[in-house]
Design a protein around this motif. Structure first.
Motif, PDB file in Angstrom:
ATOM      1  N   PRO A  62       0.816  -1.229   0.000  1.00 34.19           N
ATOM      2  CA  PRO A  62       0.000   0.000   0.000  1.00 34.19           C
ATOM      3  C   PRO A  62       0.847   1.276   0.000  1.00 34.19           C
ATOM      4  O   PRO A  62       0.485   2.265  -0.651  1.00 34.19           O
ATOM      5  CB  PRO A  62      -0.818  -0.123   1.290  1.00 34.19           C
ATOM      6  CG  PRO A  62      -0.889  -1.577   1.562  1.00 34.19           C
ATOM      7  CD  PRO A  62       0.432  -2.119   1.108  1.00 34.19           C
ATOM      8  N   LEU A  63       1.976   1.258   0.697  1.00 36.03           N
ATOM      9  CA  LEU A  63       2.847   2.435   0.719  1.00 36.03           C
ATOM     10  C   LEU A  63       3.563   2.617  -0.615  1.00 36.03           C
ATOM     11  O   LEU A  63       3.774   3.741  -1.072  1.00 36.03           O
ATOM     12  CB  LEU A  63       3.856   2.314   1.855  1.00 36.03           C
ATOM     13  CG  LEU A  63       3.350   2.729   3.239  1.00 36.03           C
ATOM     14  CD1 LEU A  63       4.385   2.434   4.307  1.00 36.03           C
ATOM     15  CD2 LEU A  63       2.985   4.197   3.258  1.00 36.03           C
ATOM     16  N   ALA A  66       1.005   4.172  -2.895  1.00 38.61           N
ATOM     17  CA  ALA A  66       0.815   5.590  -2.586  1.00 38.61           C
ATOM     18  C   ALA A  66       1.981   6.416  -3.120  1.00 38.61           C
ATOM     19  O   ALA A  66       1.781   7.504  -3.691  1.00 38.61           O
ATOM     20  CB  ALA A  66       0.668   5.779  -1.077  1.00 38.61           C
ATOM     21  N   GLN A  69       1.767   6.991  -6.745  1.00 41.26           N
ATOM     22  CA  GLN A  69       0.715   7.952  -7.075  1.00 41.26           C
ATOM     23  C   GLN A  69       1.129   9.396  -6.773  1.00 41.26           C
ATOM     24  O   GLN A  69       0.352  10.319  -6.976  1.00 41.26           O
ATOM     25  CB  GLN A  69      -0.554   7.626  -6.287  1.00 41.26           C
ATOM     26  CG  GLN A  69      -1.206   6.320  -6.690  1.00 41.26           C
ATOM     27  CD  GLN A  69      -2.333   5.925  -5.738  1.00 41.26           C
ATOM     28  OE1 GLN A  69      -2.944   6.775  -5.102  1.00 41.26           O
ATOM     29  NE2 GLN A  69      -2.598   4.637  -5.639  1.00 41.26           N
ATOM     30  N   VAL A  71       2.362  10.453  -3.670  1.00 41.21           N
ATOM     31  CA  VAL A  71       2.267  10.817  -2.261  1.00 41.21           C
ATOM     32  C   VAL A  71       3.673  10.808  -1.645  1.00 41.21           C
ATOM     33  O   VAL A  71       4.339   9.769  -1.653  1.00 41.21           O
ATOM     34  CB  VAL A  71       1.353   9.841  -1.490  1.00 41.21           C
ATOM     35  CG1 VAL A  71       1.340  10.186   0.001  1.00 41.21           C
ATOM     36  CG2 VAL A  71      -0.051   9.877  -2.060  1.00 41.21           C
ATOM     37  N   LEU A 172       1.492  12.814   6.130  1.00 46.72           N
ATOM     38  CA  LEU A 172       0.742  12.309   4.988  1.00 46.72           C
ATOM     39  C   LEU A 172      -0.452  13.223   4.708  1.00 46.72           C
ATOM     40  O   LEU A 172      -0.968  13.880   5.617  1.00 46.72           O
ATOM     41  CB  LEU A 172       0.224  10.897   5.267  1.00 46.72           C
ATOM     42  CG  LEU A 172       1.262   9.776   5.392  1.00 46.72           C
ATOM     43  CD1 LEU A 172       0.599   8.511   5.899  1.00 46.72           C
ATOM     44  CD2 LEU A 172       1.940   9.525   4.058  1.00 46.72           C
ATOM     45  N   PHE A 176      -4.952   9.919   3.531  1.00 50.16           N
ATOM     46  CA  PHE A 176      -4.038   8.811   3.803  1.00 50.16           C
ATOM     47  C   PHE A 176      -3.799   8.659   5.300  1.00 50.16           C
ATOM     48  O   PHE A 176      -3.546   7.554   5.780  1.00 50.16           O
ATOM     49  CB  PHE A 176      -2.722   9.012   3.062  1.00 50.16           C
ATOM     50  CG  PHE A 176      -2.842   8.843   1.573  1.00 50.16           C
ATOM     51  CD1 PHE A 176      -2.712   7.592   0.993  1.00 50.16           C
ATOM     52  CD2 PHE A 176      -3.114   9.924   0.751  1.00 50.16           C
ATOM     53  CE1 PHE A 176      -2.825   7.422  -0.378  1.00 50.16           C
ATOM     54  CE2 PHE A 176      -3.239   9.767  -0.614  1.00 50.16           C
ATOM     55  CZ  PHE A 176      -3.103   8.513  -1.180  1.00 50.16           C
ATOM     56  N   GLN A 177      -3.863   9.756   6.040  1.00 50.45           N
ATOM     57  CA  GLN A 177      -3.756   9.656   7.498  1.00 50.45           C
ATOM     58  C   GLN A 177      -4.901   8.816   8.051  1.00 50.45           C
ATOM     59  O   GLN A 177      -4.707   8.015   8.966  1.00 50.45           O
ATOM     60  CB  GLN A 177      -3.784  11.057   8.128  1.00 50.45           C
ATOM     61  CG  GLN A 177      -2.525  11.873   7.912  1.00 50.45           C
ATOM     62  CD  GLN A 177      -2.558  13.181   8.676  1.00 50.45           C
ATOM     63  OE1 GLN A 177      -3.117  13.265   9.768  1.00 50.45           O
ATOM     64  NE2 GLN A 177      -1.977  14.222   8.101  1.00 50.45           N
ATOM     65  N   ASN A 179      -6.523   6.463   6.439  1.00 49.90           N
ATOM     66  CA  ASN A 179      -6.245   5.069   6.060  1.00 49.90           C
ATOM     67  C   ASN A 179      -5.218   4.437   6.983  1.00 49.90           C
ATOM     68  O   ASN A 179      -5.252   3.238   7.244  1.00 49.90           O
ATOM     69  CB  ASN A 179      -5.734   4.991   4.617  1.00 49.90           C
ATOM     70  CG  ASN A 179      -6.808   5.284   3.598  1.00 49.90           C
ATOM     71  OD1 ASN A 179      -7.995   5.201   3.900  1.00 49.90           O
ATOM     72  ND2 ASN A 179      -6.401   5.647   2.395  1.00 49.90           N
ATOM     73  N   ALA A 180      -4.279   5.266   7.455  1.00 47.34           N
ATOM     74  CA  ALA A 180      -3.177   4.749   8.261  1.00 47.34           C
ATOM     75  C   ALA A 180      -3.610   4.372   9.675  1.00 47.34           C
ATOM     76  O   ALA A 180      -2.935   3.581  10.341  1.00 47.34           O
ATOM     77  CB  ALA A 180      -2.061   5.790   8.335  1.00 47.34           C
ATOM     78  N   TRP A 186       0.697   0.683   7.271  1.00 48.76           N
ATOM     79  CA  TRP A 186       1.093   2.086   7.286  1.00 48.76           C
ATOM     80  C   TRP A 186       1.891   2.443   8.533  1.00 48.76           C
ATOM     81  O   TRP A 186       2.244   3.604   8.736  1.00 48.76           O
ATOM     82  CB  TRP A 186      -0.141   2.977   7.197  1.00 48.76           C
ATOM     83  CG  TRP A 186      -0.811   2.905   5.867  1.00 48.76           C
ATOM     84  CD1 TRP A 186      -1.636   1.921   5.425  1.00 48.76           C
ATOM     85  CD2 TRP A 186      -0.697   3.828   4.797  1.00 48.76           C
ATOM     86  NE1 TRP A 186      -2.046   2.179   4.151  1.00 48.76           N
ATOM     87  CE2 TRP A 186      -1.496   3.349   3.732  1.00 48.76           C
ATOM     88  CE3 TRP A 186      -0.008   5.034   4.636  1.00 48.76           C
ATOM     89  CZ2 TRP A 186      -1.604   4.035   2.529  1.00 48.76           C
ATOM     90  CZ3 TRP A 186      -0.130   5.708   3.434  1.00 48.76           C
ATOM     91  CH2 TRP A 186      -0.923   5.212   2.395  1.00 48.76           C
TER      92      TRP A 186
END
Length: 201
Positions: A62-63, A66, A69, A71, A172, A176-177, A179-180, A186
């Motif tokens: 996932p990281l 990101a 993309q 991020v 982030l 995304f925060q 999601n983490a 994350w």
């Protein structure tokens, strides 16, 4: 009748408890696999405590997605003074219980050039692969974390600290925060590792 069922109940309980303890004991080891310290050293040079570090970091899928993309990922290298205890306590009080010293590493991917950039403060270096860029994250030589020029020789020899590298989730983007929160993928951090300086006379 009761006497025959009680041992069975105790056996099931002990098995369940043992299984739970195994799971809990496995969590820290799993969490520490993503960022591993390869080199940590400290020395006192010209009245300052200097730290040198090198880490090996593995990004979960996932990281990596990101990052691809666009991020940016910010990692924070932290040093905390732990001994002498009186000095460590005064240092915490002086900095309002913040770490003794921190250093940020910002990792960014540029799709247009297919290059990775690692920035430390105002200095940035480009890399052709993710592995090369990750090897630069958390790597520093001669990082001056505190002034000890006023310390006597015994205090300098007894000085101890600890160092850790972690992904700074607070840097982030807000979605995304969210999601983490509570996500294992994350949460990246190394173990705290104790360092003791070599004193150059």
């Amino acid at each position: 009748m009761t006497a025959s069922t009680t041992p069975c109940w105790l056996k099931r309980f002990s098995l369940a408890l043992g299984f739970l303890l195994c799971l809990l004991s496995a969590l820290p080891a799993q969490a520490a696999e993503d960022i591993v310290a390869r080199r940590l050293s400290a020395r006192i040079e010209e009245g300052a405590l200097e730290i040198s570090t090198r880490y090996q970091t593995t990004l979960p899928a996932p990281l990596q997605d990101a990052l691809q993309q666009g991020v940016p990922l910010t990692f924070q290298l932290t040093f905390e003074l732990t001994r002498p205890r009186s000095s460590a306590w005064w240092q915490q009080l002086k900095t309002l219980f913040e770490p003794t010293a921190t250093l940020s590493f910002k990792l960014v991917y540029y799709r247009l050039t297919n290059r990775y950039r690692v920035a430390i403060g105002g200095l940035a270096t480009n890399y052709g692969s993710l592995n090369e860029a990750l090897s630069a994250v958390g790597s520093i030589a001669g990082w001056r974390v505190m002034d000890v020029s006023g310390w006597d020789s015994d205090s300098q020899h007894s000085l101890r600290g600890r160092v850790r590298l972690e992904l700074d989730i607070s840097q982030l983007p807000r979605p995304f925060q969210l999601n983490a929160l509570g996500s294992r993928d994350w949460t990246l951090e190394s173990d705290w590792i104790t360092v003791a300086p070599e004193v150059n006379n």
